[in-house]
Write a protein that holds these residues in place. Sequence first.
Motif, mmCIF file in Angstrom:
data_model
loop_
_atom_site.group_PDB
_atom_site.id
_atom_site.type_symbol
_atom_site.label_atom_id
_atom_site.label_comp_id
_atom_site.label_asym_id
_atom_site.label_seq_id
_atom_site.Cartn_x
_atom_site.Cartn_y
_atom_site.Cartn_z
ATOM 1 N N SER A 283 0.815 -1.229 0.000
ATOM 2 C CA SER A 283 0.000 0.000 0.000
ATOM 3 C C SER A 283 0.840 1.265 0.000
ATOM 4 O O SER A 283 0.427 2.302 0.510
ATOM 5 N N SER A 286 -1.034 3.620 -5.081
ATOM 6 C CA SER A 286 -2.347 3.109 -5.480
ATOM 7 C C SER A 286 -2.569 3.299 -6.969
ATOM 8 O O SER A 286 -1.946 4.152 -7.611
ATOM 9 N N TRP A 312 -7.129 -5.001 -6.583
ATOM 10 C CA TRP A 312 -6.231 -3.992 -6.021
ATOM 11 C C TRP A 312 -6.381 -2.635 -6.712
ATOM 12 O O TRP A 312 -5.873 -1.625 -6.219
#
Length: 348
Positions: A283, A286, A312
């Motif tokens: 993470s 993004s 994702w």
Amino acid sequence: MIREITVILLIGFVAWAYQATRPPPPNVCGSPGGPAITAPRIKLRDGRHLAYKEHGVSKELAKYKIIFVHGFGSSRHDAAIAANLSPEVVDELGIYIVSFDRPGYGESDPDPKRTRKSLALDIEELADELGLGSKFYVVGFSMGGQVVWSCLKYIPHRLTGAALIAPVINYWWPGFPANLTKEAYYLQLPQDQWALRVAHYAPWLAYWWNTQKLFPPSAVVARRPEIFSAQDVQLMPKLAVRQINRAQVIQQGVHESLFRDMMIGFGTWEFDPMDLENPFPNSEGSVHLWQGDEDRLVPVILQRYISKKLPWIRYHEIPGSGHLIADADGMTEAIIKALLLGEKVTLS
């Protein structure tokens, strides 16, 4: 005698067909009699030049550095995210944006050897030549969104984040179920169905097909009004303001800009975007995909499928929006803040 005449006619037909399908050489910027060079350009690894345009705060002061990839029939001047962001937001966040002419467009040299990988490497080299650092953001609109898929495949280690805005779909990506692509394919105008078939199955005919007068060519190339949604039509004046330099877009020739775009975008890809792995497993960045549910150029049903295959990706579907989604009021700011700050977007 009849045999000899038949042979002569056949040879004549083959010669005519060869000439008719062969595009004229590009009118390269800076060449004798060619268009003038007015933009700053970098020299790439293979000797080609890439023209670019900078927006926002200086890259030396910027907190966020974004490379914007324009769509089909556009240029470095048509950077929606730069045009639609308020100066206050740009200054407050410290945003630097660079847009560039993809090969063959505007003032960037044509690349007859262009591939999906070479486009990603062009972007990497642009970042290095401009001193953007080891990592940067990429944002692509429409056909430029396809280039973002290539960046996620070939240079994920260079990315801080990515946004795909109404990215064009290739109906021959193997990850799609056949029944779904068939349904989406036949949502297109018949003339576009044929133009895509030619680009995929017979790319050597792309120039002839889109310049001949026997059959209707691509409606997208012709910018037929049927390809735009009701919202797109309302947003056209905003688009027209950015495209005051439209004559420059194809000044080096339609084949090395528009038609090669079609050949690359709808040809046989060496990778399937639906096989990509999350470039940010921890993470640390993004990937966002933005799509209007009334987009007539890119069927929303295929974007929904991609979002399910790649969980994702942060998928944002905007009700009532068409292809020019980034030009709708407030959308550019929402896109940028979601990408840079991770802000949640309330869809209405």
